[in-house]
Design a protein around this motif. Structure first.
Motif, PDB file in Angstrom:
ATOM      1  N   ALA A 136       0.828  -1.212   0.000  1.00  0.00           N
ATOM      2  CA  ALA A 136       0.000   0.000   0.000  1.00  0.00           C
ATOM      3  C   ALA A 136       0.859   1.256   0.000  1.00  0.00           C
ATOM      4  CB  ALA A 136      -0.928   0.004   1.218  1.00  0.00           C
ATOM      5  N   LEU A 137       2.128   1.096   0.371  1.00  0.00           N
ATOM      6  CA  LEU A 137       3.061   2.228   0.364  1.00  0.00           C
ATOM      7  C   LEU A 137       3.885   2.219  -0.913  1.00  0.00           C
ATOM      8  CD1 LEU A 137       4.709   2.419   3.903  1.00  0.00           C
ATOM      9  CD2 LEU A 137       3.093   3.998   2.886  1.00  0.00           C
ATOM     10  N   PRO A 138       4.012   3.350  -1.553  1.00  0.00           N
ATOM     11  CA  PRO A 138       4.913   3.422  -2.703  1.00  0.00           C
ATOM     12  C   PRO A 138       6.370   3.239  -2.257  1.00  0.00           C
ATOM     13  CG  PRO A 138       3.532   5.405  -2.528  1.00  0.00           C
ATOM     14  CD  PRO A 138       3.308   4.585  -1.306  1.00  0.00           C
ATOM     15  N   GLY A 139       7.193   2.742  -3.140  1.00  0.00           N
ATOM     16  CA  GLY A 139       8.593   2.489  -2.829  1.00  0.00           C
ATOM     17  C   GLY A 139       9.345   3.722  -2.364  1.00  0.00           C
ATOM     18  N   HIS A 140       8.995   4.875  -2.905  1.00  0.00           N
ATOM     19  CA  HIS A 140       9.714   6.085  -2.508  1.00  0.00           C
ATOM     20  C   HIS A 140       9.417   6.475  -1.057  1.00  0.00           C
ATOM     21  CE1 HIS A 140       5.904   7.797  -4.061  1.00  0.00           C
ATOM     22  NE2 HIS A 140       6.113   8.766  -3.191  1.00  0.00           N
ATOM     23  N   VAL A 141       8.239   6.137  -0.555  1.00  0.00           N
ATOM     24  CA  VAL A 141       7.910   6.416   0.848  1.00  0.00           C
ATOM     25  C   VAL A 141       8.744   5.526   1.761  1.00  0.00           C
ATOM     26  CG1 VAL A 141       6.095   6.328   2.598  1.00  0.00           C
ATOM     27  CG2 VAL A 141       5.591   7.232   0.315  1.00  0.00           C
ATOM     28  N   LEU A 142       8.890   4.261   1.375  1.00  0.00           N
ATOM     29  CA  LEU A 142       9.704   3.342   2.160  1.00  0.00           C
ATOM     30  C   LEU A 142      11.172   3.775   2.165  1.00  0.00           C
ATOM     31  CD1 LEU A 142       9.517   0.868   3.898  1.00  0.00           C
ATOM     32  CD2 LEU A 142       9.866  -0.536   1.879  1.00  0.00           C
ATOM     33  N   ALA A 143      11.667   4.270   1.041  1.00  0.00           N
ATOM     34  CA  ALA A 143      13.049   4.759   0.984  1.00  0.00           C
ATOM     35  C   ALA A 143      13.237   5.969   1.898  1.00  0.00           C
ATOM     36  CB  ALA A 143      13.431   5.120  -0.450  1.00  0.00           C
ATOM     37  N   LEU A 144      12.301   6.898   1.845  1.00  0.00           N
ATOM     38  CA  LEU A 144      12.379   8.119   2.653  1.00  0.00           C
ATOM     39  C   LEU A 144      12.198   7.819   4.141  1.00  0.00           C
ATOM     40  CD1 LEU A 144      12.352  11.347   2.694  1.00  0.00           C
ATOM     41  CD2 LEU A 144       9.864  11.093   2.700  1.00  0.00           C
ATOM     42  N   ALA A 145      11.101   7.167   4.482  1.00  0.00           N
ATOM     43  CA  ALA A 145      10.749   6.963   5.892  1.00  0.00           C
ATOM     44  C   ALA A 145      11.430   5.750   6.508  1.00  0.00           C
ATOM     45  CB  ALA A 145       9.234   6.823   6.029  1.00  0.00           C
ATOM     46  N   GLY A 146      11.504   4.663   5.773  1.00  0.00           N
ATOM     47  CA  GLY A 146      12.087   3.440   6.313  1.00  0.00           C
ATOM     48  C   GLY A 146      13.601   3.464   6.329  1.00  0.00           C
ATOM     49  N   THR A 147      14.184   3.507   5.150  1.00  0.00           N
ATOM     50  CA  THR A 147      15.635   3.458   5.053  1.00  0.00           C
ATOM     51  C   THR A 147      16.285   4.742   5.552  1.00  0.00           C
ATOM     52  OG1 THR A 147      15.426   1.996   3.137  1.00  0.00           O
ATOM     53  CG2 THR A 147      17.573   3.030   3.497  1.00  0.00           C
ATOM     54  N   GLY A 148      15.805   5.886   5.094  1.00  0.00           N
ATOM     55  CA  GLY A 148      16.421   7.157   5.471  1.00  0.00           C
ATOM     56  C   GLY A 148      16.139   7.568   6.904  1.00  0.00           C
ATOM     57  N   PHE A 149      14.866   7.802   7.209  1.00  0.00           N
ATOM     58  CA  PHE A 149      14.499   8.306   8.527  1.00  0.00           C
ATOM     59  C   PHE A 149      14.786   7.290   9.631  1.00  0.00           C
ATOM     60  CE2 PHE A 149      11.393   8.848  11.955  1.00  0.00           C
ATOM     61  CZ  PHE A 149      11.750  10.114  12.390  1.00  0.00           C
ATOM     62  N   CYS A 150      14.218   6.091   9.499  1.00  0.00           N
ATOM     63  CA  CYS A 150      14.404   5.083  10.559  1.00  0.00           C
ATOM     64  C   CYS A 150      15.855   4.617  10.649  1.00  0.00           C
ATOM     65  CB  CYS A 150      13.485   3.892  10.332  1.00  0.00           C
ATOM     66  SG  CYS A 150      11.753   4.256  10.655  1.00  0.00           S
ATOM     67  N   GLY A 151      16.513   4.535   9.506  1.00  0.00           N
ATOM     68  CA  GLY A 151      17.917   4.132   9.518  1.00  0.00           C
ATOM     69  C   GLY A 151      18.791   5.113  10.285  1.00  0.00           C
ATOM     70  N   ALA A 152      18.484   6.392  10.189  1.00  0.00           N
ATOM     71  CA  ALA A 152      19.263   7.405  10.909  1.00  0.00           C
ATOM     72  C   ALA A 152      18.763   7.601  12.340  1.00  0.00           C
ATOM     73  CB  ALA A 152      19.214   8.734  10.155  1.00  0.00           C
ATOM     74  N   LEU A 153      17.493   7.345  12.574  1.00  0.00           N
ATOM     75  CA  LEU A 153      16.932   7.507  13.914  1.00  0.00           C
ATOM     76  C   LEU A 153      17.454   6.425  14.857  1.00  0.00           C
ATOM     77  CD1 LEU A 153      14.842   8.925  15.822  1.00  0.00           C
ATOM     78  CD2 LEU A 153      13.192   7.220  15.005  1.00  0.00           C
ATOM     79  N   THR A 154      17.488   5.202  14.385  1.00  0.00           N
ATOM     80  CA  THR A 154      17.897   4.087  15.233  1.00  0.00           C
ATOM     81  C   THR A 154      19.402   3.890  15.161  1.00  0.00           C
ATOM     82  OG1 THR A 154      17.544   2.485  13.467  1.00  0.00           O
ATOM     83  CG2 THR A 154      15.684   2.928  14.934  1.00  0.00           C
ATOM     84  N   THR A 155      19.939   3.223  16.176  1.00  0.00           N
ATOM     85  CA  THR A 155      21.386   3.095  16.229  1.00  0.00           C
ATOM     86  C   THR A 155      21.828   1.825  16.946  1.00  0.00           C
ATOM     87  OG1 THR A 155      23.405   4.098  17.066  1.00  0.00           O
ATOM     88  CG2 THR A 155      21.366   4.726  18.175  1.00  0.00           C
ATOM     89  N   TYR A 156      22.197   0.836  16.183  1.00  0.00           N
ATOM     90  CA  TYR A 156      22.710  -0.400  16.759  1.00  0.00           C
ATOM     91  C   TYR A 156      24.116  -0.196  17.312  1.00  0.00           C
ATOM     92  CZ  TYR A 156      23.702  -5.319  17.378  1.00  0.00           C
ATOM     93  OH  TYR A 156      24.030  -6.525  17.923  1.00  0.00           O
ATOM     94  N   SER A 157      24.898   0.631  16.669  1.00  0.00           N
ATOM     95  CA  SER A 157      26.273   0.848  17.125  1.00  0.00           C
ATOM     96  C   SER A 157      26.299   1.526  18.492  1.00  0.00           C
ATOM     97  CB  SER A 157      27.064   1.675  16.100  1.00  0.00           C
ATOM     98  OG  SER A 157      26.420   2.914  15.866  1.00  0.00           O
ATOM     99  N   THR A 158      25.446   2.530  18.705  1.00  0.00           N
ATOM    100  CA  THR A 158      25.409   3.197  20.005  1.00  0.00           C
ATOM    101  C   THR A 158      24.877   2.251  21.076  1.00  0.00           C
ATOM    102  OG1 THR A 158      25.111   5.332  18.936  1.00  0.00           O
ATOM    103  CG2 THR A 158      24.534   5.205  21.267  1.00  0.00           C
TER     104      THR A 158
END
Length: 122
Positions: A56-78
């Motif tokens: 139901a989500l376009p691929g560009h939304v997943l790239a923006l919100a999933g990969t970009g936003f969530c990827g930078a928000l969360t932190t396994y290294s920290t």
């Protein structure tokens, strides 16, 4: 175009991670990394919701919100670094609880959001 969307999402996620971590951690006087736990669980909740939306989500939304936003928000290294620092300070119970709670809460948030959004969308 996808790389630009990931970049734009990360531009929001990374500062939000920092500000949220500082805000949450400033309200606790313990060694426990409450700020990192908070952003990681929040990121899991958001990513679970995105996954639950499925196609139901376009691929560009997943790239923006999933990969970009969530990827930078969360932190396994920290998370890993802070757990190691707790062990170095001989705060073994806090280190163990950080690892167990982070994994359990993260998985729980993903499952809850994924199932909840999938039930709404489908």
């Amino acid at each position: 175009m996808t790389a630009l969307l990931v970049f734009l999402g990360a531009m929001v996620g990374a500062p939000l991670r920092y500000l949220t971590d500082r805000f949450v951690q400033s309200r606790h006087e313990s060694l426990f990394p409450w700020g990192t736990l908070s952003v990681n669980v929040l990121g899991c909740l958001i990513l679970g919701g995105l996954a639950g939306a499925g196609t139901a989500l376009p691929g560009h939304v997943l790239a923006l919100a999933g990969t970009g936003f969530c990827g930078a928000l969360t932190t396994y290294s920290t998370f890993s670094y802070e757990t190691m620092r707790l062990v170095e300070r001989k705060a073994y119970l806090s280190a163990m609880m950080n690892a167990v709670v982070s994994i359990a809460a993260g998985l729980g948030a993903v499952l809850l959001a994924c199932a909840g959004i999938a039930a709404i969308v489908n």
